[in-house]
Enzyme design. Structure first.
Site, PDB file in Angstrom:
ATOM      1  N   ARG A  46      38.680  24.675  35.681  1.00  0.00           N
ATOM      2  CA  ARG A  46      40.055  24.597  36.197  1.00  0.00           C
ATOM      3  C   ARG A  46      41.016  23.989  35.181  1.00  0.00           C
ATOM      4  NH1 ARG A  46      40.352  22.594  42.270  1.00  0.00           N
ATOM      5  NH2 ARG A  46      39.631  20.745  41.191  1.00  0.00           N
ATOM      6  N   LYS A 152      24.877  25.940  50.482  1.00  0.00           N
ATOM      7  CA  LYS A 152      25.240  25.146  51.637  1.00  0.00           C
ATOM      8  C   LYS A 152      26.185  24.015  51.241  1.00  0.00           C
ATOM      9  CE  LYS A 152      22.534  21.572  53.052  1.00  0.00           C
ATOM     10  NZ  LYS A 152      22.509  20.391  52.186  1.00  0.00           N
ATOM     11  N   HIS A 182      18.008  26.094  49.113  1.00  0.00           N
ATOM     12  CA  HIS A 182      17.023  25.917  48.043  1.00  0.00           C
ATOM     13  C   HIS A 182      15.594  25.742  48.576  1.00  0.00           C
ATOM     14  CE1 HIS A 182      17.445  21.555  48.710  1.00  0.00           C
ATOM     15  NE2 HIS A 182      16.305  21.433  48.084  1.00  0.00           N
ATOM     16  N   GLU A 220      12.594  11.459  53.214  1.00  0.00           N
ATOM     17  CA  GLU A 220      12.956  11.176  51.826  1.00  0.00           C
ATOM     18  C   GLU A 220      12.967   9.678  51.591  1.00  0.00           C
ATOM     19  OE1 GLU A 220      16.009  14.023  50.039  1.00  0.00           O
ATOM     20  OE2 GLU A 220      16.696  13.740  52.093  1.00  0.00           O
ATOM     21  N   HIS A 244      17.703  23.520  56.008  1.00  0.00           N
ATOM     22  CA  HIS A 244      16.343  23.382  55.475  1.00  0.00           C
ATOM     23  C   HIS A 244      15.254  23.364  56.568  1.00  0.00           C
ATOM     24  CE1 HIS A 244      18.579  22.760  51.937  1.00  0.00           C
ATOM     25  NE2 HIS A 244      18.700  21.451  51.984  1.00  0.00           N
ATOM     26  N   LYS A 344      16.542   9.495  55.510  1.00  0.00           N
ATOM     27  CA  LYS A 344      16.627   8.928  54.155  1.00  0.00           C
ATOM     28  C   LYS A 344      16.087   7.496  54.176  1.00  0.00           C
ATOM     29  CE  LYS A 344      19.914  11.896  52.244  1.00  0.00           C
ATOM     30  NZ  LYS A 344      19.199  13.000  51.608  1.00  0.00           N
ATOM     31  N   LYS A 349       7.940  10.100  50.556  1.00  0.00           N
ATOM     32  CA  LYS A 349       8.577  11.416  50.498  1.00  0.00           C
ATOM     33  C   LYS A 349       7.575  12.410  51.057  1.00  0.00           C
ATOM     34  CE  LYS A 349      11.090  14.704  47.584  1.00  0.00           C
ATOM     35  NZ  LYS A 349      12.102  15.131  48.559  1.00  0.00           N
TER      36      LYS A 349
HETATM   37  C1  BG6 Z   1      19.955  18.765  50.013  1.00  0.00           C
HETATM   38  C2  BG6 Z   1      20.594  17.652  50.786  1.00  0.00           C
HETATM   39  O1  BG6 Z   1      20.386  20.007  50.500  1.00  0.00           O
HETATM   40  O2  BG6 Z   1      18.543  18.671  50.112  1.00  0.00           O
HETATM   41  C3  BG6 Z   1      20.118  16.324  50.256  1.00  0.00           C
HETATM   42  O3  BG6 Z   1      22.010  17.728  50.697  1.00  0.00           O
HETATM   43  C4  BG6 Z   1      18.610  16.246  50.241  1.00  0.00           C
HETATM   44  O4  BG6 Z   1      20.652  15.240  51.016  1.00  0.00           O
HETATM   45  C5  BG6 Z   1      18.000  17.485  49.574  1.00  0.00           C
HETATM   46  O5  BG6 Z   1      18.234  15.081  49.528  1.00  0.00           O
HETATM   47  C6  BG6 Z   1      16.490  17.505  49.793  1.00  0.00           C
HETATM   48  O6  BG6 Z   1      15.890  18.495  48.987  1.00  0.00           O
HETATM   49  P1  BG6 Z   1      14.374  18.380  48.525  1.00  0.00           P
HETATM   50  O7  BG6 Z   1      14.116  19.678  47.819  1.00  0.00           O
HETATM   51  O8  BG6 Z   1      14.274  17.181  47.642  1.00  0.00           O
HETATM   52  O9  BG6 Z   1      13.553  18.216  49.770  1.00  0.00           O
END
Ligand code: BG6
Length: 495
Positions: A46, A152, A182, A220, A244, A344, A349
Site C-alpha cells: 500500500r 479465515k 490451514h 494450546e 478448525h 489457550k 499442546k
Molecule cells: C489460528 C488461530 O487459526 O490457529 C490461532 O487464529 C491458533 O489462535 C492457531 O493458535 C492454531 O493452529 P495450530 O496449527 O497451531 O493448531
C-alpha cells in the site's frame, strides 16, 4: 507435476502471514520443483516501496522462517523475479495502473494470463480489494483462470459470514474462491478420509450402534500474547470452533462421498455441518463451558492474566477456553454426542479426535481385578504425536486374570520420511492446479456459523455470568469435566 504458468499476486505482502508462511511455503514448492516453469511473483504494497526493498525484506523473512536450510540459488530464482506494485483499494486509479502493469509483466513472462490473488491481509480488506479487482476486470476468466485466495476469519458470526459470501459472489464465481483453513493442510487431517474410506474395517462400526461419543480437543500452550486486539473481539469459540474444530468434526462425521472430487466431498461436509442441531440459547448455556485464564505459568513460561494482556479491555469477558456438547441430527449420529474443547495457556499442546466405542458387556469379567481398565478409543492426533492409536484391554501376564489398557500406535514419523513444512505447501499448490477439495465452500462456512450462533448469543447475554477462570498450565476450568461427568463420561486422559 508442475502447475500451469501463472502469476501469484500477494496482497498484504509486507505482513506477518506472507513472511512467515506464504513465502517459505513457495520456497519449499520451488525446492521440490512444484512451481510453474513460467511464474510471475508479484507483491502488492500500500505504501511506495521498490521491488529491491521488498525482496530484501522477504529474503530476510525466508531465512528466519524457512523450514529447511535455504539454498541461495533457489531463493534467488524465486524472489529474483519478484515485482512490487503499489496499490490501495481506496485509490481506484492505483488498481487501474496495477491491471496494466500485470498485463505487461505477464506478456513478458508468457504466463498466459492465469492469476492467483492471495489476500494475506486483515479481513476488513477482503471486500474492498475484491471489489476493485472485480471493477477493473482482473477477476474475469477469458480462456485463462483467475482465483481469489482468502484466509479465515470468514465473518464474525452467521450474519456477517452470509454478507461476506453474498458480496464476494457478486464479484466472482464460487469456483474461483479458495477459502483456506490451514487445518486442511495437515497430513493427519487429510488422512481421516483415507482412514475411513480406504479401509474396510472402520466404516461398518462408524455409527451410533458402536460409537458411544466423540471428543475433539485442540489445546494450546501459548497465551494470547501480542494478539490482544484481534483476540479480545474474537474469543476461543470464533477463533477455533466454526473453522478448525468443525473441519475435524465434518471429516469424522460426514457420509461417504460418491467419489473423491471436490463437489462430492464438499457437499457431504456441508451436509453434516448443517445437520448439527441448532440449540436454543438455554440449551447452549447448559451444553457449554467458557473460561478465561489468569496469571500463571505454562512450563517455564510466565503467562499474564488474560485481562492484563496488551490491547485487551480491562474486565473483558472474552473466553480463552470453550467446551461444547453438540449433537448431529441424522441417521448415523442420532444419540451420539460430540464434545469439543479448545483453549489457550493450557498444560499440553494437544490436537486430537478421540472416538470412544461402546463398552463391551463386562459380565464375563465381572469378578476380575481391573488394574487400569482402558476404554476403547480410536485416537486420531496431530499433537503431541502425528498419528493414529487404538486403545484396548488386554490380560496382564501372570496366573490371575488381570486386565490392563494398552495402546497400538501408528506414528507418521516411524513409517514416512516427511520433510518439515509450513503446512501451506499442499494448499498453495492445490490453488495453482485448481483443486479446491481442501478449501471451504460458502455453504459449509455458513453452516458452521449457524451451529455456533446460539452459543455466541447466549454468552453475550450472560456476559460475566458463567465465565469460569482457570490456571495456566491446567486442563482448563473444572466445569468442563462436569460437562462430561453429567453424562457419565470423561475426557480422555493423555499418556
Ligand atoms: C489460528 C488461530 O487459526 O490457529 C490461532 O487464529 C491458533 O489462535 C492457531 O493458535 C492454531 O493452529 P495450530 O496449527 O497451531 O493448531
Amino acid at each position: 507435476t508442475r502447475p500451469d504458468p501463472c502469476s501469484f499476486v500477494i496482497f498484504g505482502v509486507t505482513g506477518d502471514l506472507a513472511h512467515r508462511l506464504v513465502i517459505p511455503a513457495l520456497y519449499n514448492l520451488a525446492a521440490n520443483h512444484l512451481l510453474p516453469e513460467k511464474f510471475c511473483l508479484v507483491g502488492i504494497a500500500r505504501k511506495a516501496m521498490s521491488s529491491d526493498e521488498l525482496r530484501d525484506g522477504l529474503m530476510k523473512g525466508l531465512h528466519q522462517y524457512a523450514t529447511r536450510a535455504v539454498d541461495d540459488a533457489i531463493a534467488q530464482r524465486l524472489l529474483g523475479c519478484l515485482t512490487c506494485i503499489e496499490a490501495d483499494p481506496n485509490d481506484p486509479a492505483s488498481f487501474d495502473a496495477m491491471s496494466k502493469r500485470l498485463d505487461e509483466l505477464e506478456a513478458a513472462q508468457q504466463t498466459g494470463g492465469n492469476r492467483l490473488f492471495y489476500l494475506a491481509t486483515p479481513p476488513n480488506a477482503f471486500l474492498p480489494i475484491s471489489r476493485e479487482l472485480g471493477r477493473t476486470g482482473m477477476l474475469k476468466e477469458n480462456g485463462s483462470w483467475r482465483r481469489l485466495v482468502i484466509e479465515k476469519p470468514f465473518g464474525t458470526d452467521l450474519a456477517s459470514a452470509r454478507e461476506l459470501n453474498s458480496e464476494l459472489l457478486k464479484i466472482v464465481d464460487e469456483h474461483q474462491i479458495y477459502r483456506i483453513d490451514h487445518y486442511l493442510g495437515k497430513e493427519t487431517v487429510q488422512n481421516i478420509l483415507v482412514l475411513r474410506f480406504a479401509n474396510g474395517m472402520f466404516e461398518p462400526i462408524w455409527n451410533r450402534n458402536h460409537i458411544d461419543h466423540i471428543q475433539i480437543t485442540v489445546d494450546e500452550k501459548i497465551g494470547v500474547g501480542h494478539r490482544g486486539s484481534f483476540y479480545d473481539v474474537t474469543g476461543a469459540l470464533r477463533d477455533m470452533v466454526p473453522n478448525h474444530l468443525f473441519q475435524l468434526l465434518s471429516l469424522v462425521a460426514m457420509e461417504p462421498p460418491a467419489k473423491f472430487d471436490a463437489h462430492a466431498v464438499r457437499s457431504e461436509k456441508a451436509e453434516v455441518l448443517a445437520a448439527i442441531q441448532t440449540q436454543t440459547e438455554e440449551e447452549a448455556l447448559r451444553n457449554s463451558v467458557r473460561g478465561q485464564y489468569r496469571a500463571g505459568r505454562v512450563g517455564d513460561t510466565e503467562i499474564d492474566d488474560y485481562r492484563k494482556t496488551p490491547d485487551v479491555k480491562p474486565g473483558s469477558n472474552t473466553e480463552t477456553y470453550a467446551a461444547l456438547k453438540l449433537t448431529i441430527d441424522n441417521w448415523r449420529w442420532a444419540g451420539v454426542p460430540f464434545y469439543l474443547r479448545t483453549g489457550k495457556a493450557l498444560g499440553v499442546k494437544r490436537t486430537e479426535i478421540a472416538i470412544k466405542f461402546k463398552q463391551a458387556p463386562f459380565a464375563m469379567f465381572r469378578d476380575t481385578p481391573v488394574d487400569r481398565l482402558s476404554q476403547n478409543y480410536l485416537i486420531i492426533s496431530t499433537e503431541p504425536t502425528e498419528g493414529i492409536a487404538l486403545q484396548f484391554n488386554t490380560k496382564v501376564p501372570g496366573p490371575n486374570i488381570n486386565i490392563d489398557g494398552v495402546e497400538m500406535k501408528f506414528r507418521y514419523k516411524d513409517y514416512f520420511k516427511t520433510e518439515p513444512s509450513t503446512g501451506y505447501e499442499t494448499l498453495i499448490y492445490d490453488c495453482m492446479i485448481g483443486d479446491n477439495i481442501l478449501f471451504q465452500r460458502a455453504d459449509s462456512v455458513e453452516a458452521g456459523w449457524q451451529a455456533v450462533q446460539p452459543f455466541l448469543d447466549a454468552w453475550k447475554k450472560a456476559a460475566a455470568r458463567g465465565l469460569k477462570v482457570y490456571e495456566p498450565g491446567s486442563e482448563g476450568p473444572e466445569e468442563a469435566n462436569e460437562l462430561m461427568e453429567r453424562d457419565g463420561r470423561s475426557w480422555r486422559k493423555l499418556g
